[in-house]
Scaffold this motif. Structure first.
Motif, PDB file in Angstrom:
ATOM      1  N   ASN A 122     -92.009  73.925 -64.158  1.00 59.83           N
ATOM      2  CA  ASN A 122     -92.672  75.190 -64.466  1.00 59.83           C
ATOM      3  C   ASN A 122     -94.087  75.264 -63.915  1.00 59.83           C
ATOM      4  O   ASN A 122     -95.040  75.655 -64.607  1.00 59.83           O
ATOM      5  N   THR A 123     -94.248  74.848 -62.658  1.00 64.77           N
ATOM      6  CA  THR A 123     -95.556  74.917 -62.015  1.00 64.77           C
ATOM      7  C   THR A 123     -95.333  75.160 -60.528  1.00 64.77           C
ATOM      8  O   THR A 123     -94.192  75.368 -60.086  1.00 64.77           O
ATOM      9  N   ASP A 124     -96.403  75.179 -59.736  1.00 64.83           N
ATOM     10  CA  ASP A 124     -96.240  75.319 -58.289  1.00 64.83           C
ATOM     11  C   ASP A 124     -96.422  73.962 -57.629  1.00 64.83           C
ATOM     12  O   ASP A 124     -96.913  73.002 -58.236  1.00 64.83           O
ATOM     13  N   ARG A 125     -96.016  73.876 -56.379  1.00 66.31           N
ATOM     14  CA  ARG A 125     -95.973  72.582 -55.687  1.00 66.31           C
ATOM     15  C   ARG A 125     -97.358  71.958 -55.523  1.00 66.31           C
ATOM     16  O   ARG A 125     -97.506  70.740 -55.508  1.00 66.31           O
ATOM     17  N   TYR A 126     -98.405  72.781 -55.398  1.00 63.29           N
ATOM     18  CA  TYR A 126     -99.744  72.251 -55.172  1.00 63.29           C
ATOM     19  C   TYR A 126    -100.329  71.646 -56.454  1.00 63.29           C
ATOM     20  O   TYR A 126    -100.902  70.553 -56.423  1.00 63.29           O
ATOM     21  N   ARG A 127    -100.184  72.358 -57.560  1.00 68.21           N
ATOM     22  CA  ARG A 127    -100.647  71.800 -58.838  1.00 68.21           C
ATOM     23  C   ARG A 127     -99.839  70.561 -59.199  1.00 68.21           C
ATOM     24  O   ARG A 127    -100.384  69.587 -59.742  1.00 68.21           O
ATOM     25  N   LEU A 128     -98.547  70.606 -58.915  1.00 65.37           N
ATOM     26  CA  LEU A 128     -97.692  69.448 -59.209  1.00 65.37           C
ATOM     27  C   LEU A 128     -98.156  68.217 -58.436  1.00 65.37           C
ATOM     28  O   LEU A 128     -98.315  67.132 -59.012  1.00 65.37           O
ATOM     29  N   THR A 129     -98.386  68.356 -57.147  1.00 61.64           N
ATOM     30  CA  THR A 129     -98.792  67.214 -56.321  1.00 61.64           C
ATOM     31  C   THR A 129    -100.119  66.637 -56.789  1.00 61.64           C
ATOM     32  O   THR A 129    -100.285  65.414 -56.882  1.00 61.64           O
ATOM     33  N   ARG A 130    -101.090  67.506 -57.106  1.00 66.25           N
ATOM     34  CA  ARG A 130    -102.393  67.027 -57.583  1.00 66.25           C
ATOM     35  C   ARG A 130    -102.252  66.273 -58.903  1.00 66.25           C
ATOM     36  O   ARG A 130    -102.827  65.192 -59.074  1.00 66.25           O
ATOM     37  N   ALA A 131    -101.483  66.834 -59.826  1.00 65.97           N
ATOM     38  CA  ALA A 131    -101.301  66.180 -61.132  1.00 65.97           C
ATOM     39  C   ALA A 131    -100.565  64.860 -60.982  1.00 65.97           C
ATOM     40  O   ALA A 131    -100.911  63.866 -61.640  1.00 65.97           O
ATOM     41  N   PHE A 132     -99.567  64.833 -60.117  1.00 64.07           N
ATOM     42  CA  PHE A 132     -98.769  63.620 -59.949  1.00 64.07           C
ATOM     43  C   PHE A 132     -99.601  62.503 -59.318  1.00 64.07           C
ATOM     44  O   PHE A 132     -99.555  61.349 -59.770  1.00 64.07           O
ATOM     45  N   LYS A 133    -100.362  62.834 -58.291  1.00 67.50           N
ATOM     46  CA  LYS A 133    -101.220  61.827 -57.664  1.00 67.50           C
ATOM     47  C   LYS A 133    -102.243  61.283 -58.648  1.00 67.50           C
ATOM     48  O   LYS A 133    -102.525  60.071 -58.671  1.00 67.50           O
ATOM     49  N   ALA A 134    -102.823  62.170 -59.460  1.00 68.78           N
ATOM     50  CA  ALA A 134    -103.820  61.730 -60.436  1.00 68.78           C
ATOM     51  C   ALA A 134    -103.202  60.800 -61.469  1.00 68.78           C
ATOM     52  O   ALA A 134    -103.846  59.847 -61.931  1.00 68.78           O
ATOM     53  N   ALA A 135    -101.943  61.039 -61.835  1.00 66.70           N
ATOM     54  CA  ALA A 135    -101.297  60.243 -62.871  1.00 66.70           C
ATOM     55  C   ALA A 135    -100.775  58.918 -62.349  1.00 66.70           C
ATOM     56  O   ALA A 135    -100.915  57.878 -63.001  1.00 66.70           O
ATOM     57  N   TYR A 136    -100.153  58.920 -61.176  1.00 70.12           N
ATOM     58  CA  TYR A 136     -99.404  57.744 -60.724  1.00 70.12           C
ATOM     59  C   TYR A 136     -99.911  57.145 -59.412  1.00 70.12           C
ATOM     60  O   TYR A 136     -99.377  56.134 -58.952  1.00 70.12           O
ATOM     61  N   GLY A 137    -100.914  57.743 -58.803  1.00 67.99           N
ATOM     62  CA  GLY A 137    -101.496  57.165 -57.600  1.00 67.99           C
ATOM     63  C   GLY A 137    -100.702  57.390 -56.335  1.00 67.99           C
ATOM     64  O   GLY A 137    -101.068  56.877 -55.275  1.00 67.99           O
ATOM     65  N   LEU A 138     -99.614  58.134 -56.425  1.00 67.26           N
ATOM     66  CA  LEU A 138     -98.760  58.431 -55.280  1.00 67.26           C
ATOM     67  C   LEU A 138     -98.341  59.888 -55.328  1.00 67.26           C
ATOM     68  O   LEU A 138     -98.252  60.481 -56.404  1.00 67.26           O
ATOM     69  N   ALA A 139     -98.071  60.465 -54.160  1.00 69.01           N
ATOM     70  CA  ALA A 139     -97.457  61.784 -54.117  1.00 69.01           C
ATOM     71  C   ALA A 139     -96.007  61.668 -54.586  1.00 69.01           C
ATOM     72  O   ALA A 139     -95.412  60.583 -54.529  1.00 69.01           O
ATOM     73  N   PRO A 140     -95.397  62.771 -55.044  1.00 71.33           N
ATOM     74  CA  PRO A 140     -94.009  62.692 -55.537  1.00 71.33           C
ATOM     75  C   PRO A 140     -93.027  62.089 -54.541  1.00 71.33           C
ATOM     76  O   PRO A 140     -92.154  61.302 -54.921  1.00 71.33           O
ATOM     77  N   HIS A 141     -93.159  62.432 -53.239  1.00 71.01           N
ATOM     78  CA  HIS A 141     -92.190  61.897 -52.267  1.00 71.01           C
ATOM     79  C   HIS A 141     -92.335  60.379 -52.139  1.00 71.01           C
ATOM     80  O   HIS A 141     -91.340  59.651 -52.026  1.00 71.01           O
ATOM     81  N   ALA A 142     -93.580  59.871 -52.177  1.00 70.96           N
ATOM     82  CA  ALA A 142     -93.798  58.428 -52.068  1.00 70.96           C
ATOM     83  C   ALA A 142     -93.293  57.714 -53.321  1.00 70.96           C
ATOM     84  O   ALA A 142     -92.745  56.606 -53.242  1.00 70.96           O
ATOM     85  N   TYR A 143     -93.470  58.343 -54.473  1.00 67.10           N
ATOM     86  CA  TYR A 143     -92.960  57.762 -55.725  1.00 67.10           C
ATOM     87  C   TYR A 143     -91.435  57.671 -55.675  1.00 67.10           C
ATOM     88  O   TYR A 143     -90.851  56.657 -56.080  1.00 67.10           O
ATOM     89  N   LEU A 144     -90.786  58.724 -55.177  1.00 64.52           N
ATOM     90  CA  LEU A 144     -89.324  58.721 -55.095  1.00 64.52           C
ATOM     91  C   LEU A 144     -88.831  57.593 -54.200  1.00 64.52           C
ATOM     92  O   LEU A 144     -87.852  56.907 -54.527  1.00 64.52           O
ATOM     93  N   ILE A 145     -89.509  57.362 -53.099  1.00 62.89           N
ATOM     94  CA  ILE A 145     -89.109  56.271 -52.198  1.00 62.89           C
ATOM     95  C   ILE A 145     -89.261  54.922 -52.896  1.00 62.89           C
ATOM     96  O   ILE A 145     -88.369  54.060 -52.825  1.00 62.89           O
TER      97      ILE A 145
END
Length: 276
Positions: free
Chosen positions: A197-220
């Motif tokens: 329930n968000t947009d891709r830009y807010r998602l990427t920023r939040a994910f990087k801040a939380a886990y240190g990786l972008a979502p695609h890198a985390y998935l790999i």
């Protein structure tokens, strides 16, 4: 001296023992699903973890929890050598609860510090490594493991087992859960953002801040940790690549080598002793 890796897996406990030497760049950022306990033997081992840069020198013990993102680099020309044990979380928790008669319920063990200079812990780590890696008698391996656990108890803490971590953005946690549930699928950022329930830009920023990786890198990285599990059980690299959504076996191999400096076939062979 060129780079080399010597890795084995203990059939009784699932503990992996690894001894390696690297010059220059060692590892790209990655994580493991096991607890890591190791000792730097020679040189300086530099790595980033818990948002800090660490330098482990001979005799120091490095301690990493499952899921902790880290890399590896040798800042000096002679490189570094280290010995390390990968302790399966289920094994460690079971053994610790047997050791701690009153271990707190709904809690997980964790390491208080990433680097430690305790000489008793360093000695116990070295003995446990040699017992496991050298395939000593079971009673010798178990005694050395017990000694290591006793030494570790001075540097452990228990943290509450929480479904939701209040320290992290809820959007990032929802995205992480979605990635775990759809690990083998060809997920797009728009699809992931819509599920949160968000947009891709807010998602990427939040994910990087939380886990240190972008979502695609985390998935790999998530796929790679599962690939290690499947390979150690004897599945072929081709079957693992197909099961986890890699384009093909060579695609899996490229990412696997960047993270672990071993090919999937070599890792499978060292853990299972099956031919390629």
């Amino acid at each position: 001296m060129s780079n080399w890796i010597d890795l084995q897996q203990d059939a009784d406990t699932g503990i992996e023992s690894l001894r390696a030497h690297f010059v220059g760049h060692a590892y790209d950022p990655h994580w493991h699903d096991s607890f890591l306990v190791g000792v730097t033997e020679q040189g300086v081992q530099q790595f980033n973890c818990r948002r800090r840069r660490h330098q482990s020198t001979p005799g120091q013990v490095f301690l990493l929890e499952p899921g902790e993102l880290h890399d590896g680099h040798a800042p000096s020309a002679d490189g570094f050598t280290y010995s390390m044990l990968h302790l399966p979380p289920q094994w460690l928790e079971r053994e610790l609860r047997a050791l701690f008669e009153h271990a707190p319920q709904q809690a997980l063990p964790g390491f208080a510090d990433t680097l430690n200079a305790d000489p008793q812990l360093a000695a116990a780590t070295v003995r446990a490594f040699h017992a496991v890696h050298g395939k000593e008698l079971r009673i010798v391996r178990e005694t050395a493991s017990d000694d290591l656990l006793c030494a570790l108890t001075r540097h452990l803490h228990w943290r509450q087992r929480l479904a939701i971590d209040p320290r992290l953005p809820l959007t990032a946690q929802r995205a992480r859960e979605y990635l775990h549930a759809h690990v083998a699928e060809d997920i797009g950022l728009e699809q992931l953002a819509a599920a949160c329930n968000t947009d891709r830009y807010r998602l990427t920023r939040a994910f990087k801040a939380a886990y240190g990786l972008a979502p695609h890198a985390y998935l790999i990285q998530l796929r790679l940790t599962q690939a290690r599990q499947l390979l150690s059980r004897g599945q072929t690299p081709a079957a693992v690549a197909a099961r986890l959504g890699f384009a093909d076996q060579s695609h899996l191999g490229r990412w696997f080598r960047r993270a672990y400096r071993l090919t999937p076939a070599d890792y499978r062979k060292r853990c299972t002793y099956l031919p390629d």
